[in-house]
Write a protein that holds these residues in place. Structure first.
Motif, PDB file in Angstrom:
ATOM      1  N   ALA A   1       0.827  -1.212   0.000  1.00  0.00           N
ATOM      2  CA  ALA A   1       0.000   0.000   0.000  1.00  0.00           C
ATOM      3  C   ALA A   1       0.859   1.259   0.000  1.00  0.00           C
ATOM      4  O   ALA A   1       0.538   2.239  -0.673  1.00  0.00           O
ATOM      5  CB  ALA A   1      -0.929  -0.005   1.214  1.00  0.00           C
ATOM      6  N   LEU A   2       1.969   1.244   0.760  1.00  0.00           N
ATOM      7  CA  LEU A   2       2.845   2.413   0.794  1.00  0.00           C
ATOM      8  C   LEU A   2       3.406   2.727  -0.586  1.00  0.00           C
ATOM      9  O   LEU A   2       3.516   3.894  -0.979  1.00  0.00           O
ATOM     10  CB  LEU A   2       3.997   2.184   1.777  1.00  0.00           C
ATOM     11  CG  LEU A   2       3.657   2.209   3.265  1.00  0.00           C
ATOM     12  CD1 LEU A   2       4.884   1.865   4.094  1.00  0.00           C
ATOM     13  CD2 LEU A   2       3.111   3.571   3.672  1.00  0.00           C
ATOM     14  N   ASN A   3       3.758   1.687  -1.340  1.00  0.00           N
ATOM     15  CA  ASN A   3       4.256   1.895  -2.694  1.00  0.00           C
ATOM     16  C   ASN A   3       3.188   2.520  -3.578  1.00  0.00           C
ATOM     17  O   ASN A   3       3.431   3.501  -4.284  1.00  0.00           O
ATOM     18  CB  ASN A   3       4.723   0.572  -3.310  1.00  0.00           C
ATOM     19  CG  ASN A   3       6.141   0.221  -2.929  1.00  0.00           C
ATOM     20  OD1 ASN A   3       7.074   0.473  -3.678  1.00  0.00           O
ATOM     21  ND2 ASN A   3       6.317  -0.364  -1.762  1.00  0.00           N
TER      22      ASN A   3
ATOM     23  N   TYR B   1       2.295   6.227  -2.764  1.00  0.00           N
ATOM     24  CA  TYR B   1       3.257   7.236  -3.202  1.00  0.00           C
ATOM     25  C   TYR B   1       2.938   7.706  -4.620  1.00  0.00           C
ATOM     26  O   TYR B   1       3.000   8.900  -4.926  1.00  0.00           O
ATOM     27  CB  TYR B   1       4.686   6.683  -3.149  1.00  0.00           C
ATOM     28  CG  TYR B   1       5.701   7.688  -3.648  1.00  0.00           C
ATOM     29  CD1 TYR B   1       6.218   8.651  -2.795  1.00  0.00           C
ATOM     30  CD2 TYR B   1       6.109   7.698  -4.976  1.00  0.00           C
ATOM     31  CE1 TYR B   1       7.116   9.597  -3.247  1.00  0.00           C
ATOM     32  CE2 TYR B   1       7.012   8.643  -5.447  1.00  0.00           C
ATOM     33  CZ  TYR B   1       7.510   9.591  -4.574  1.00  0.00           C
ATOM     34  OH  TYR B   1       8.391  10.540  -5.034  1.00  0.00           O
ATOM     35  N   PHE B   2       2.574   6.780  -5.482  1.00  0.00           N
ATOM     36  CA  PHE B   2       2.320   7.145  -6.879  1.00  0.00           C
ATOM     37  C   PHE B   2       0.938   7.763  -7.080  1.00  0.00           C
ATOM     38  O   PHE B   2       0.703   8.450  -8.064  1.00  0.00           O
ATOM     39  CB  PHE B   2       2.549   5.939  -7.787  1.00  0.00           C
ATOM     40  CG  PHE B   2       3.990   5.528  -7.827  1.00  0.00           C
ATOM     41  CD1 PHE B   2       4.896   6.231  -8.607  1.00  0.00           C
ATOM     42  CD2 PHE B   2       4.461   4.492  -7.036  1.00  0.00           C
ATOM     43  CE1 PHE B   2       6.238   5.895  -8.620  1.00  0.00           C
ATOM     44  CE2 PHE B   2       5.801   4.150  -7.037  1.00  0.00           C
ATOM     45  CZ  PHE B   2       6.695   4.847  -7.834  1.00  0.00           C
ATOM     46  N   ASP B   3       0.041   7.539  -6.130  1.00  0.00           N
ATOM     47  CA  ASP B   3      -1.216   8.291  -6.159  1.00  0.00           C
ATOM     48  C   ASP B   3      -0.929   9.774  -5.918  1.00  0.00           C
ATOM     49  O   ASP B   3      -1.558  10.650  -6.509  1.00  0.00           O
ATOM     50  CB  ASP B   3      -2.171   7.778  -5.072  1.00  0.00           C
ATOM     51  CG  ASP B   3      -2.736   6.407  -5.406  1.00  0.00           C
ATOM     52  OD1 ASP B   3      -2.697   6.028  -6.597  1.00  0.00           O
ATOM     53  OD2 ASP B   3      -3.204   5.722  -4.484  1.00  0.00           O
ATOM     54  N   ARG B   4       0.043  10.033  -5.047  1.00  0.00           N
ATOM     55  CA  ARG B   4       0.409  11.416  -4.714  1.00  0.00           C
ATOM     56  C   ARG B   4       1.366  12.008  -5.743  1.00  0.00           C
ATOM     57  O   ARG B   4       1.332  13.204  -6.029  1.00  0.00           O
ATOM     58  CB  ARG B   4       1.064  11.433  -3.327  1.00  0.00           C
ATOM     59  CG  ARG B   4       1.634  12.779  -2.904  1.00  0.00           C
ATOM     60  CD  ARG B   4       0.540  13.758  -2.556  1.00  0.00           C
ATOM     61  NE  ARG B   4       1.086  15.029  -2.126  1.00  0.00           N
ATOM     62  CZ  ARG B   4       1.475  16.010  -2.925  1.00  0.00           C
ATOM     63  NH1 ARG B   4       1.398  15.849  -4.240  1.00  0.00           N
ATOM     64  NH2 ARG B   4       1.960  17.126  -2.449  1.00  0.00           N
TER      65      ARG B   4
ATOM     66  N   GLU C   1       2.132  14.499   2.262  1.00  0.00           N
ATOM     67  CA  GLU C   1       2.691  13.261   1.741  1.00  0.00           C
ATOM     68  C   GLU C   1       1.934  12.049   2.291  1.00  0.00           C
ATOM     69  O   GLU C   1       1.490  12.054   3.441  1.00  0.00           O
ATOM     70  CB  GLU C   1       4.165  13.147   2.117  1.00  0.00           C
ATOM     71  CG  GLU C   1       5.079  14.111   1.379  1.00  0.00           C
ATOM     72  CD  GLU C   1       5.193  13.769  -0.092  1.00  0.00           C
ATOM     73  OE1 GLU C   1       5.064  12.586  -0.446  1.00  0.00           O
ATOM     74  OE2 GLU C   1       5.401  14.698  -0.893  1.00  0.00           O
ATOM     75  N   PRO C   2       1.812  10.977   1.482  1.00  0.00           N
ATOM     76  CA  PRO C   2       1.150   9.752   1.959  1.00  0.00           C
ATOM     77  C   PRO C   2       1.788   9.185   3.220  1.00  0.00           C
ATOM     78  O   PRO C   2       1.101   8.599   4.053  1.00  0.00           O
ATOM     79  CB  PRO C   2       1.322   8.785   0.779  1.00  0.00           C
ATOM     80  CG  PRO C   2       1.481   9.657  -0.418  1.00  0.00           C
ATOM     81  CD  PRO C   2       2.202  10.879   0.064  1.00  0.00           C
TER      82      PRO C   2
END
Length: 557
Positions: free
Chosen positions: A76-78, A81-84, A343-344
């Motif tokens: 989920a963290l990965n 990051y790309f959603d943001r 940031e996420p």
């Protein structure tokens, strides 16, 4: 299927260099790189080639198919990051700057320090044509922060030193261990024998809390404790009172979590690591059953990284406890979480803390308690630490957007005999160089050391790592920091602004041999390294660290 980057990520971007589809971010060229907790792989772009996993120096990359339950949050963290930070195709492939292609035959550079920033700088320099490097460290063992700062139960993180070992095969690189600048050789003597000198000496001191009682017996800096359990020779003779059942750690960065974890981990587990023998013996007799970690602000502002927090959730025999009231989402925190530029990783810190609070205690024999919005106001005791007085804080936002903790009139007292202060590292002044006391760094402009009186660069003198920018980032962050400094040095050489050495190439070797007969080169360190590993193998450990000079020298005979 995609690959996922996990907790040991060193952030040195080796994986980025080998990715054929540019799916690992942020890259060193992107603004978030120096601030991000770790690197991330875009699951939509990854082609499952595995090149990143093979190249990763700390084995922090796994295929989605190989993730276990503990690894799942990183998926989920990965993605978050790309959603943001959605990927944008580059218009042009990056082109090496012209100074990287020039001929530097005859250029000699000295590097003071042998930690990650120093070795990254050395790798950058020997990669250009003709340059030669001499590295100096006052200790008889290299790698600085990796050897003496990384927690012993994080062996994958220490594997980054494998990429530094390749310098042993370079004829243009020479390592000088046991040589102290200011004692065996002066700064001036280095400058006279090199075109440039890079200081990458780290930040070996600590910040003060500024509260009454912090110098009482039983109150220590985390810097001391970490160096002690990691076998730093300057701290091997320290002692810590582990007779009480509770310890208090002030600060909630990664170092604070490391300290808390080591205090509570079963010594039988620690025996499988490279923890120093003297520390292992002391921890076997420890009565510590509870560690309270104090953070002055909220979960959203916690200094630790998400990977380090996640690692705490699966510690055997240890309850991880958070008071739900301390991580409740107030109006200010909610506004921060809702902001488009948040940031996420910040949102994840709050989510993880609230999940832990909701889970509650499981009745395990030891407890790790994370406190938020709490500050010590006084460390109390007659001859030694007996209690810590705390105040409850509230969050306020300044006009510039900064979130600060303001004390309230709500107070409490915690009984303890051991306080470890983990509120930040500080650099130490280097003889014959300017020093910024307020920041704890050598004053510089991008890596060029600056004379504060004239505000001009001192020709041929540079800095890299924590002594340049302060104690920030993870190990791999030093790679870009060092690269930026080396780029300036190369440009200055081509511009003809570096001083010309007034002594020949053999002059420095003669000085070293005369003033420090016990100097250890890379071949000597390789022998010591092998001897430590051999001693560890007999005890089913990765290595047994040699701490004192006598044992180290014996390994060379």
């Amino acid at each position: 299927m995609a690959f996922v980057i996990l907790q040991p990520c060193c952030n040195d971007a080796t994986c980025i260099d080998v990715c054929p589809v540019d799916c690992i971010h942020p890259t060193p060229a992107e603004a978030p790189f120096m601030r991000t907790e770790m690197l991330h792989i875009d699951p939509q772009t990854c082609i499952d080639c595995g090149a990143c996993a093979e190249a990763c120096p700390v084995e922090a990359i796994k295929s989605e198919d190989d993730l276990n339950i503990e690894d799942e949050p990183y998926r989920a963290l990965n993605a978050e990051y790309f959603d943001r930070h959605p990927l944008v195709a580059d218009e042009l492939d990056p082109v090496a700057p012209p100074w990287r292609k020039a001929d530097y035959s005859g250029m000699r550079v000295a590097i003071v320090g042998s930690g990650p920033a120093a070795f990254y700088a050395a790798r950058e320099l020997v990669a250009v044509k003709g340059a030669s490097v001499e590295m100096f460290d006052r200790l008889f063992t290299p790698y600085g922060l990796v050897r003496y700062g990384v927690a012993p139960d994080h062996p994958d993180t220490k594997a980054v030193t494998d990429i530094f070992k390749t310098l042993a095969m370079r004829k243009t690189f020479k390592l000088n261990l046991g040589v102290e600048i200011g004692t065996h050789i002066t700064h001036e003597e280095l400058v006279e024998r090199h075109h440039a000198v890079i200081y990458a000496v780290g930040a070996s001191s600590d910040r003060k809390l500024g509260v009454p009682g912090e110098d009482l017996l039983g109150s220590h800096t985390a810097t001391e404790f970490v160096a002690w359990y990691n076998g730093h020779p300057d701290y091997a003779d320290r002692s810590f009172d582990l007779s009480g059942e509770r310890a208090v750690v002030v600060g909630n960065g990664n170092v604070a979590l490391d300290v808390a974890r080591i205090l509570l981990t079963d010594p039988d587990e620690l025996e499988r690591t490279d923890i120093a023998d003297h520390a292992l013996a002391a921890l076997r007799n420890s009565n510590i059953r509870e560690v309270v970690v104090l953070g002055r602000r909220g979960a959203a502002q916690a200094s630790y990284t998400n990977p380090e927090m996640l690692a705490l959730r699966h510690l055997p025999d240890i309850d991880l406890i958070i008071d739900s009231g301390e991580v409740a989402t107030d109006e200010l925190t909610q506004a921060i979480l809702d902001a488009d530029d948040t940031e996420p990783s910040v949102k994840s810190k709050v989510t993880f803390a609230q999940e832990i609070a909701a889970a509650g205690a499981a009745g395990r024999p030891k407890r790790l308690i994370l406190r938020y919005l709490t500050s010590p106001t006084d460390i109390v005791g007659t001859d030694r630490v007996e209690k810590v007085r705390l105040t409850r804080n509230r969050l306020e936002q300044e006009s510039d957007g900064a979130v600060v903790a303001r004390p309230t009139d709500v107070t409490e007292t915690i009984d303890t005999g051991l306080v470890l202060r983990a509120v930040g590292y500080r650099g130490v002044a280097v003889p014959d160089l300017p020093f910024d006391i307020s920041r704890g760094v050598i004053p510089n402009a991008g890596g060029r050391v600056v004379d504060p009186a004239t505000r001009t660069a001192i020709p041929g003198v540079y800095v890299a790592g924590w002594i340049k920018r302060g104690p920030s980032g993870v190990i791999g962050t030093n790679k870009k920091c060092a690269t930026d400094t080396v780029d300036l040095l190369l440009q200055d050489y081509l511009a003809g602004v570096l001083p010309t050495p007034s002594h020949g190439t053999d002059s420095i070797a003669a000085l070293v041999t005369e003033r420090q007969p016990n100097v250890i080169d890379f071949a000597g360190w390789t022998a010591i390294d092998s001897a430590e590993k051999a001693a560890g193998k007999e005890r089913k450990r990765p290595r047994v660290k040699f701490v004192d000079e006598q044992t180290i020298m014996a390994a060379l005979s």
